[in-house]
Write a protein that holds these residues in place. Structure first.
Motif, PDB file in Angstrom:
ATOM      1  N   VAL A   1      26.652   1.734  39.723  1.00 31.25           N
ATOM      2  CA  VAL A   1      24.960   1.406  38.821  1.00 31.25           C
ATOM      3  C   VAL A   1      24.118   2.096  37.678  1.00 31.25           C
ATOM      4  N   LEU A   2      24.988   1.062  36.742  1.00 27.46           N
ATOM      5  CA  LEU A   2      23.548   1.301  35.558  1.00 27.46           C
ATOM      6  C   LEU A   2      22.378   0.892  35.963  1.00 27.46           C
ATOM      7  N   VAL A   3      21.229   1.411  35.595  1.00 28.57           N
ATOM      8  CA  VAL A   3      19.936   1.379  36.005  1.00 28.57           C
ATOM      9  C   VAL A   3      19.163   1.269  34.467  1.00 28.57           C
ATOM     10  N   ASP A   4      19.069   0.150  34.093  1.00 26.65           N
ATOM     11  CA  ASP A   4      18.243   0.184  32.354  1.00 26.65           C
ATOM     12  C   ASP A   4      16.734  -0.306  31.972  1.00 26.65           C
ATOM     13  N   SER A   5      15.806   0.931  31.823  1.00 31.14           N
ATOM     14  CA  SER A   5      14.307   0.752  32.199  1.00 31.14           C
ATOM     15  C   SER A   5      13.687   1.900  31.107  1.00 31.14           C
ATOM     16  N   LEU A   6      12.089   0.725  29.625  1.00 27.10           N
ATOM     17  CA  LEU A   6      12.537   2.534  29.580  1.00 27.10           C
ATOM     18  C   LEU A   6      10.926   3.331  30.480  1.00 27.10           C
ATOM     19  N   ASN A   7      10.939   3.341  31.334  1.00 27.05           N
ATOM     20  CA  ASN A   7      10.516   4.028  32.547  1.00 27.05           C
ATOM     21  C   ASN A   7      10.946   4.511  32.606  1.00 27.05           C
ATOM     22  N   PRO A   8      11.187   6.522  32.142  1.00 25.92           N
ATOM     23  CA  PRO A   8      12.078   7.258  32.662  1.00 25.92           C
ATOM     24  C   PRO A   8      12.487   7.163  33.976  1.00 25.92           C
ATOM     25  N   ASP A   9      11.618   7.229  34.590  1.00 27.40           N
ATOM     26  CA  ASP A   9      11.885   7.791  36.197  1.00 27.40           C
ATOM     27  C   ASP A   9      12.508   6.009  36.543  1.00 27.40           C
ATOM     28  N   TYR A  10      12.902   5.522  36.018  1.00 22.33           N
ATOM     29  CA  TYR A  10      13.810   4.846  36.080  1.00 22.33           C
ATOM     30  C   TYR A  10      15.051   3.918  35.500  1.00 22.33           C
ATOM     31  N   TYR A  11      15.514   5.496  33.993  1.00 25.79           N
ATOM     32  CA  TYR A  11      16.203   5.127  33.548  1.00 25.79           C
ATOM     33  C   TYR A  11      17.365   6.056  34.356  1.00 25.79           C
ATOM     34  N   MET A  12      18.530   5.559  34.938  1.00 20.31           N
ATOM     35  CA  MET A  12      19.102   5.677  35.812  1.00 20.31           C
ATOM     36  C   MET A  12      20.878   5.541  35.435  1.00 20.31           C
ATOM     37  N   GLY A  13      21.310   6.329  36.454  1.00 18.56           N
ATOM     38  CA  GLY A  13      23.367   6.454  36.771  1.00 18.56           C
ATOM     39  C   GLY A  13      23.150   7.071  38.400  1.00 18.56           C
ATOM     40  N   ILE A  14      24.326   6.027  39.045  1.00 21.12           N
ATOM     41  CA  ILE A  14      23.849   6.361  40.426  1.00 21.12           C
ATOM     42  C   ILE A  14      26.263   5.984  40.368  1.00 21.12           C
ATOM     43  N   GLU A  15      26.508   6.889  41.334  1.00 15.12           N
ATOM     44  CA  GLU A  15      27.855   7.218  41.493  1.00 15.12           C
ATOM     45  C   GLU A  15      27.779   6.606  43.194  1.00 15.12           C
ATOM     46  N   CYS A  16      28.206   4.982  43.390  1.00  9.73           N
ATOM     47  CA  CYS A  16      27.994   5.697  44.693  1.00  9.73           C
ATOM     48  C   CYS A  16      29.702   5.430  45.751  1.00  9.73           C
ATOM     49  N   LYS A  17      29.414   6.212  46.666  1.00 15.45           N
ATOM     50  CA  LYS A  17      30.805   6.788  47.758  1.00 15.45           C
ATOM     51  C   LYS A  17      30.514   6.367  48.827  1.00 15.45           C
ATOM     52  N   SER A  18      31.045   5.693  49.289  1.00 17.57           N
ATOM     53  CA  SER A  18      31.577   5.488  50.938  1.00 17.57           C
ATOM     54  C   SER A  18      32.280   6.330  51.809  1.00 17.57           C
ATOM     55  N   ILE A  19      31.626   6.108  52.888  1.00 14.89           N
ATOM     56  CA  ILE A  19      33.119   7.039  53.874  1.00 14.89           C
ATOM     57  C   ILE A  19      32.646   6.494  55.480  1.00 14.89           C
ATOM     58  N   SER A  20      34.131   6.337  56.091  1.00 17.31           N
ATOM     59  CA  SER A  20      34.066   5.587  57.164  1.00 17.31           C
ATOM     60  C   SER A  20      33.878   7.093  58.356  1.00 17.31           C
TER      61      SER A  20
END
Length: 166
Positions: free
Chosen positions: A40-59
């Motif tokens: 997931v890439l999140v783009d914003s001029l607000n630095p609090d919301y300029y981020m990259g998220i790797e997602c993992k799921s475990i059962s």
């Protein structure tokens, strides 16, 4: 795209719209032979919301008791580990990085998600004595709370990475 990733993207976009914040979350289409930097890439001029998220799921229901750096992350043909590749992308782009871990608890139980600041993950990965995060350790990181079918977006709280140690 997994359901977890889709819900996270939708939650960010609903948050931006509701709070009149200029930003957008998106998922790049994954191609078979093209590496994808993050889920997931999140783009914003607000630095609090300029981020990259790797997602993992475990059962947890199926007996998973940890998130392993060898089993749950990839190594490319050149021998570069996914954590190092993502770390390089985050450094070059200036994004805040996170690992979102969904714990699937089984039928009739609500899924839980926790967020780990990327710096913590990177340090842990390069600590020779640690090869994993146990489910119990994951649960010490901030939960990604849910309300009305959406995840609550709280990156300032996530970045603080306050572990809950009892």
């Amino acid at each position: 795209m997994t359901e977890f990733e889709r819900e996270l993207v939708q939650s960010f976009n609903a948050f931006f719209e509701k709070n009149n914040v200029r930003g957008i979350a998106h998922r790049l289409k994954q191609h078979r032979f093209t590496p994808q930097f993050l889920d997931v890439l999140v783009d914003s001029l607000n630095p609090d919301y300029y981020m990259g998220i790797e997602c993992k799921s475990i059962s947890v229901e199926k007996g998973a008791n940890a998130l392993y750096f060898t089993q749950h992350f990839t190594v490319d043909k050149k021998g570069s580990h996914q954590i190092d590749r993502i770390s390089d992308f985050l450094r070059r782009s200036g994004r805040n990085g996170f690992l979102a871990v969904e714990l699937r608890m089984g039928a009739g139980c609500a899924r839980k998600a926790h967020i780990i600041p990327w710096d913590d993950l990177y340090s842990r990965f390069h600590d020779e004595s640690s090869l994993k995060y146990t489910v119990e350790e994951i649960q010490t990181y901030p939960p990604i709370e849910r309300k009305s079918g959406h995840y609550l977006i709280e990156p300032v709280k996530w970045r603080a990475g306050k572990r809950i140690i009892e």
